[in-house]
Write an enzyme that holds these catalytic residues in place. Sequence first.
Site, PDB file in Angstrom:
ATOM      1  N   HIS A 142       1.953  -4.075 -13.508  1.00  0.00           N
ATOM      2  CA  HIS A 142       2.796  -3.768 -12.363  1.00  0.00           C
ATOM      3  C   HIS A 142       1.972  -4.042 -11.107  1.00  0.00           C
ATOM      4  O   HIS A 142       0.815  -3.612 -10.998  1.00  0.00           O
ATOM      5  CB  HIS A 142       3.236  -2.301 -12.412  1.00  0.00           C
ATOM      6  CG  HIS A 142       3.863  -1.839 -11.138  1.00  0.00           C
ATOM      7  ND1 HIS A 142       4.862  -2.546 -10.519  1.00  0.00           N
ATOM      8  CD2 HIS A 142       3.597  -0.768 -10.345  1.00  0.00           C
ATOM      9  CE1 HIS A 142       5.193  -1.921  -9.408  1.00  0.00           C
ATOM     10  NE2 HIS A 142       4.443  -0.845  -9.278  1.00  0.00           N
ATOM     11  N   CYS A 199       8.984   2.049 -11.154  1.00  0.00           N
ATOM     12  CA  CYS A 199       8.201   0.819 -11.395  1.00  0.00           C
ATOM     13  C   CYS A 199       8.074   0.467 -12.875  1.00  0.00           C
ATOM     14  O   CYS A 199       7.767  -0.665 -13.217  1.00  0.00           O
ATOM     15  CB  CYS A 199       6.820   0.961 -10.780  1.00  0.00           C
ATOM     16  SG  CYS A 199       6.894   1.361  -9.042  1.00  0.00           S
ATOM     17  N   ASN A 202       4.724  -4.961  -3.621  1.00  0.00           N
ATOM     18  CA  ASN A 202       5.211  -4.129  -4.726  1.00  0.00           C
ATOM     19  C   ASN A 202       6.742  -4.126  -4.711  1.00  0.00           C
ATOM     20  O   ASN A 202       7.353  -3.584  -3.796  1.00  0.00           O
ATOM     21  CB  ASN A 202       4.651  -2.713  -4.539  1.00  0.00           C
ATOM     22  CG  ASN A 202       5.064  -1.746  -5.637  1.00  0.00           C
ATOM     23  OD1 ASN A 202       5.943  -2.040  -6.441  1.00  0.00           O
ATOM     24  ND2 ASN A 202       4.443  -0.584  -5.653  1.00  0.00           N
TER      25      ASN A 202
HETATM   26  O1  UT7 Z   1       4.333   1.381  -7.487  1.00  0.00           O
HETATM   27  C1  UT7 Z   1       4.096   2.683  -7.916  1.00  0.00           C
HETATM   28  C2  UT7 Z   1       2.663   2.944  -8.110  1.00  0.00           C
HETATM   29  N1  UT7 Z   1       1.989   2.957  -6.843  1.00  0.00           N
HETATM   30  C3  UT7 Z   1       0.675   2.837  -6.830  1.00  0.00           C
HETATM   31  O2  UT7 Z   1       0.067   2.649  -7.844  1.00  0.00           O
HETATM   32  C4  UT7 Z   1      -0.012   2.990  -5.490  1.00  0.00           C
HETATM   33  C5  UT7 Z   1      -1.305   3.733  -5.680  1.00  0.00           C
HETATM   34  N2  UT7 Z   1      -2.034   3.969  -4.444  1.00  0.00           N
HETATM   35  C6  UT7 Z   1      -2.645   2.983  -3.760  1.00  0.00           C
HETATM   36  O3  UT7 Z   1      -2.544   1.819  -4.111  1.00  0.00           O
HETATM   37  C7  UT7 Z   1      -3.496   3.363  -2.580  1.00  0.00           C
HETATM   38  O4  UT7 Z   1      -3.706   4.749  -2.574  1.00  0.00           O
HETATM   39  C8  UT7 Z   1      -2.912   2.915  -1.209  1.00  0.00           C
HETATM   40  C9  UT7 Z   1      -2.936   1.399  -1.088  1.00  0.00           C
HETATM   41  C10 UT7 Z   1      -1.498   3.436  -1.065  1.00  0.00           C
HETATM   42  C11 UT7 Z   1      -3.773   3.482  -0.089  1.00  0.00           C
HETATM   43  O5  UT7 Z   1      -5.107   3.057  -0.210  1.00  0.00           O
HETATM   44  P1  UT7 Z   1      -6.299   4.106  -0.124  1.00  0.00           P
HETATM   45  O6  UT7 Z   1      -7.534   3.346  -0.268  1.00  0.00           O
HETATM   46  O7  UT7 Z   1      -6.026   5.204  -1.129  1.00  0.00           O
HETATM   47  O8  UT7 Z   1      -6.150   4.612   1.354  1.00  0.00           O
HETATM   48  P2  UT7 Z   1      -5.934   6.101   1.890  1.00  0.00           P
HETATM   49  O9  UT7 Z   1      -4.517   6.510   1.694  1.00  0.00           O
HETATM   50  O10 UT7 Z   1      -7.026   6.977   1.372  1.00  0.00           O
HETATM   51  O11 UT7 Z   1      -6.215   5.882   3.394  1.00  0.00           O
HETATM   52  C12 UT7 Z   1      -7.506   5.492   3.862  1.00  0.00           C
HETATM   53  C13 UT7 Z   1      -7.424   5.312   5.366  1.00  0.00           C
HETATM   54  C14 UT7 Z   1      -6.772   6.503   6.065  1.00  0.00           C
HETATM   55  O12 UT7 Z   1      -7.421   6.678   7.304  1.00  0.00           O
HETATM   56  P3  UT7 Z   1      -8.506   7.827   7.516  1.00  0.00           P
HETATM   57  O13 UT7 Z   1      -7.795   9.111   7.221  1.00  0.00           O
HETATM   58  O14 UT7 Z   1      -9.594   7.515   6.545  1.00  0.00           O
HETATM   59  O15 UT7 Z   1      -8.892   7.660   8.941  1.00  0.00           O
HETATM   60  C15 UT7 Z   1      -5.362   6.041   6.293  1.00  0.00           C
HETATM   61  O16 UT7 Z   1      -4.763   6.662   7.396  1.00  0.00           O
HETATM   62  O17 UT7 Z   1      -6.603   4.172   5.656  1.00  0.00           O
HETATM   63  C16 UT7 Z   1      -5.570   4.564   6.553  1.00  0.00           C
HETATM   64  N3  UT7 Z   1      -4.383   3.775   6.300  1.00  0.00           N
HETATM   65  C17 UT7 Z   1      -4.148   2.604   6.909  1.00  0.00           C
HETATM   66  N4  UT7 Z   1      -4.837   1.913   7.826  1.00  0.00           N
HETATM   67  C18 UT7 Z   1      -4.327   0.749   8.246  1.00  0.00           C
HETATM   68  C19 UT7 Z   1      -3.377   4.035   5.422  1.00  0.00           C
HETATM   69  N5  UT7 Z   1      -2.481   3.031   5.473  1.00  0.00           N
HETATM   70  C20 UT7 Z   1      -2.940   2.149   6.390  1.00  0.00           C
HETATM   71  C21 UT7 Z   1      -2.455   0.909   6.875  1.00  0.00           C
HETATM   72  N6  UT7 Z   1      -3.185   0.256   7.797  1.00  0.00           N
HETATM   73  N7  UT7 Z   1      -1.296   0.355   6.426  1.00  0.00           N
END
Ligand code: UT7
Length: 324
Positions: free
Chosen positions: A251, A112, A281
């Site tokens: 980004h 990225c 992204n």
């Molecule tokens: O481009 C390179 C750089 N990349 C980044 O900077 C990305 C950095 N990370 C992020 O932006 C975030 O961590 C994400 C958007 C990837 C994820 O968001 P989050 O708030 O950290 O969510 P999480 O991974 O902690 O997941 C929270 C909940 C989980 O459920 P439980 O375990 O709390 O029941 C996930 O299973 O959300 C669930 N979840 C989803 N639910 C519905 C994860 N993905 C999805 C989805 N739809 N697509």
Amino acid sequence: MKAGILGVGYYVPENKVTNADMEKIVETTDEWIRTRTGIEERRFAAPEEFVSHMGAKAAEMAIKNAGIKREEIGMIITATITGDYQWPSTAGLIQEKLGLYGMPAFDISAACSGFIYALGIAKDMVEAGTYKKVLIIAAEKLSTIIDMQDRGTCVLMGDGAGAAVVGESENSNIMSVVLHADGSKSKILYQPAGGSAMPASVETVNNRLHYIKMDGKEVYKHAIEKMPAVLAEAMEKAGVTSGQVDFVIFHQANIRIIKSIAEKFGWPDEKNIVNIQKYGNTSAATIPIALAEAIESGRIKKGNIVAFSAFGGGLTWGGAVIKV
Ligand code: UT7
């Protein structure tokens, strides 16, 4: 002579994939995607549309906007992690599509942060007098490496390309570029198989190892720390304060990251160029697409000071300040 950006261009594929479309593929909701990431839709390229096709289209626009003859280009650099082939380089394939021949053409792998890495190389090449004009392209077809069974990543990514011609300039100026990496954390965001560490086999395919693997929470933690730090470093190197910056382009990975860093520097929404809602992204391509769109629409004008900050796989991170 100082180097500046002479012209920019972008290209995004026609096919729009909305959050409602993603709901049909994976267990997710429009509400989750919007509130957690800011994404509303993304573009997926057609099977016959490769990274070199998208990159060449963005490059054509950048060359036109730079007002130069394409033969003046002395070097071509493509930043991509989804090149048409493992090798040879996609830069060479773009060279061919532009009808050019002979000048050096190569790819860089900085995920990225790739556009800012390419910008830094191009700036130094021009300022050292090695080449008068360097074409840089950041292009990705992430739709080919996302796992449609992994809702944690597949809803985030899209396809697209951005490009810039960097050359000697009296008016525009790349005021600073700052680059960093930390290879010790490479495995929090990577594609395990397909390289020489894990060559393609029936097993790697069956185990879905040719797709992006991301520890989202861990990546978030590093992004939220490194992106403001590198931005501050780039502004200091350029000799500008956050108050002197007219626009910032982060980004586009997550609206929550983008907004919280902008707030930290005191930049209101009007100064923060965001297009994550439309494209998701697109890795290296997010910053040049946003820059080219904002110049095309007249939002960014000649003389404006624009700051960039990126973070991604590698880990890599980079910042830059330009005068348009
Ligand atoms: O481009 C390179 C750089 N990349 C980044 O900077 C990305 C950095 N990370 C992020 O932006 C975030 O961590 C994400 C958007 C990837 C994820 O968001 P989050 O708030 O950290 O969510 P999480 O991974 O902690 O997941 C929270 C909940 C989980 O459920 P439980 O375990 O709390 O029941 C996930 O299973 O959300 C669930 N979840 C989803 N639910 C519905 C994860 N993905 C999805 C989805 N739809 N697509």
